[in-house]
Design a protein around this motif. Sequence first.
Motif, short mmCIF file in Angstrom:
data_model
loop_
_atom_site.label_atom_id
_atom_site.label_comp_id
_atom_site.label_asym_id
_atom_site.label_seq_id
_atom_site.Cartn_x
_atom_site.Cartn_y
_atom_site.Cartn_z
N UNK A 297 22.82 21.07 -3.73
CA UNK A 297 24.17 21.27 -4.25
C UNK A 297 24.65 20.04 -5.00
N UNK A 298 24.34 18.86 -4.49
CA UNK A 298 24.71 17.62 -5.20
C UNK A 298 24.07 17.58 -6.59
N UNK A 299 22.79 17.95 -6.67
CA UNK A 299 22.13 17.97 -7.97
C UNK A 299 22.77 18.98 -8.91
N UNK A 300 23.12 20.14 -8.40
CA UNK A 300 23.76 21.16 -9.23
C UNK A 300 25.09 20.67 -9.79
N UNK A 301 25.92 20.11 -8.92
CA UNK A 301 27.26 19.68 -9.34
C UNK A 301 27.20 18.54 -10.33
N UNK A 302 26.50 17.47 -9.96
CA UNK A 302 26.47 16.28 -10.81
C UNK A 302 25.66 16.52 -12.08
N UNK A 303 24.59 17.30 -11.96
CA UNK A 303 23.79 17.60 -13.15
C UNK A 303 24.60 18.36 -14.18
N UNK A 304 25.38 19.34 -13.73
CA UNK A 304 26.20 20.11 -14.66
C UNK A 304 27.29 19.24 -15.30
N UNK A 305 27.95 18.41 -14.51
CA UNK A 305 29.04 17.59 -15.04
C UNK A 305 28.52 16.45 -15.92
N UNK A 306 27.35 15.92 -15.59
CA UNK A 306 26.79 14.82 -16.38
C UNK A 306 26.21 15.30 -17.70
N UNK A 307 25.67 16.54 -17.72
CA UNK A 307 24.91 16.97 -18.88
C UNK A 307 25.39 18.27 -19.53
N UNK A 308 26.30 19.01 -18.91
CA UNK A 308 26.73 20.28 -19.49
C UNK A 308 28.23 20.47 -19.36
N UNK A 309 28.98 19.38 -19.50
CA UNK A 309 30.44 19.45 -19.30
C UNK A 309 31.12 20.33 -20.32
N UNK A 310 30.50 20.55 -21.47
CA UNK A 310 31.09 21.39 -22.50
C UNK A 310 30.62 22.83 -22.48
N UNK A 311 29.92 23.23 -21.43
CA UNK A 311 29.39 24.59 -21.33
C UNK A 311 29.97 25.27 -20.09
N UNK A 312 31.11 25.95 -20.25
CA UNK A 312 31.83 26.50 -19.09
C UNK A 312 31.00 27.42 -18.20
N UNK A 313 30.16 28.27 -18.80
CA UNK A 313 29.39 29.20 -17.98
C UNK A 313 28.43 28.47 -17.05
N UNK A 314 27.84 27.38 -17.53
CA UNK A 314 26.96 26.59 -16.67
C UNK A 314 27.74 25.94 -15.54
#
Length: 423
Positions: A297-314
């Motif tokens: 879950x940590x990887x999912x959360x931080x990975x999305x915010x660090x690398x896909x902050x402009x992609x709402x669906x992700x």
Amino acid sequence: MPEDNNGVVVAGLDLSGVVTRLAAAAPAADAAASFPHEGIRIVHEAGLLELTVAERYGGRDLSLGDLARLAAALGRGDPSVALISLMTLFSHRHQAQSSPWPDALYERVLAEGRQRPVLLNAARGEPELGSPARGGLPRTLARRTPGGWSIGGTKRFVTGCEGLSYFLVWASTDETPQRVGTFIVPGGAPGIGITGTWASLGLRASGSHDVVFDGVEVGRDNVIGLAGADVAGQDNRAQAVNTLVVTALYLGVAEAAQEAFLAFAEGRVPANLGYPIARTERFVALAGEIDLLVSGARQLILGALDHAAGEPDKLLRARLLAGRQLRQAVQLAVSALGNPGLSRDTGLERHFRDIQSVLVHAPQEDTVIAILGRAAFSARTAATAAGKERAQIAAAPDGRAFADRLLPAQTPFQGTPRTLRIT
């Protein structure tokens, strides 16, 4: 577990001492369901409530990934304090991005924050409306007065309302045509009443009570984002970033539960066994399963915010997947320990109650799933339409069928007039 083995470090700040102090104060505030004054004081003294203030105001302008790491750290100590703090941090981040506040008022907020905790939060939900994430306009009304506005209405689930310095009240105007905006209401203004309606299973100290505004007067400039009623709805995709950051505080809850589980297993030595249950195959496997869920879950959360902050669906996918995993991890830890897992002595009982709120924040689980489902159908429709267009081009007359092919190089005589002589 935390990324740093020696403590909780966020943006170069070692928060291990803050987390320890929050964890020590949390049980009493939870048991009494009272506003966490001690926890907020700890966070304020550590300078954490202004970390998202823009650099142009002298702040640090914390990144999204680091904001989530901060939320997780505070959530390990006291998730109620973490949630109250995040509401303030979101307000400062909004100002950093688009400067909606009147300059003089915002400068006063920052000056007050140097002297005492200044807490900010939006008041949006209403008894009749429910969550704005599901659509609709507020019944709370802002009436024009000679000096500004008079605010009247009831708001629900206003987190931290007992300690707020400013309420950001979402209301409709009495104008024609009607407009909708956010009115900045000082916490000490006459006409504000707090009803003790918050009796939740978890985050008991967050004090998310109902708040009644009865003719509360504010200045004419104490309003941001006034827009026509036809464009004033909540954009759930635009809220995906904040929602995922809120999920990070529950990552902290699950990490605290994970630590409590490991500590109990290492300290429990049954007489018939003669060594800690942490050395049994069953508990080794349980520890691995919990780690898989929490660290994943940590990887999912931080990975999305660090690398896909402009992609709402992700971000929305990460929110649901991570939330489900965190809830499952704490459930697994509690059920594995039996009666000790439900005892306040281990701390797991409080973590179990708190983690139940991980997916209740707007937009709720069913709303997010509907967003993702509609996006999936839209993507398929677009792909089908593109496929049909390619098929039509391929079946067209020769001139179109081969329009995308490279023509051979012309000879020197191609394109010149020719004469046909008949003898």
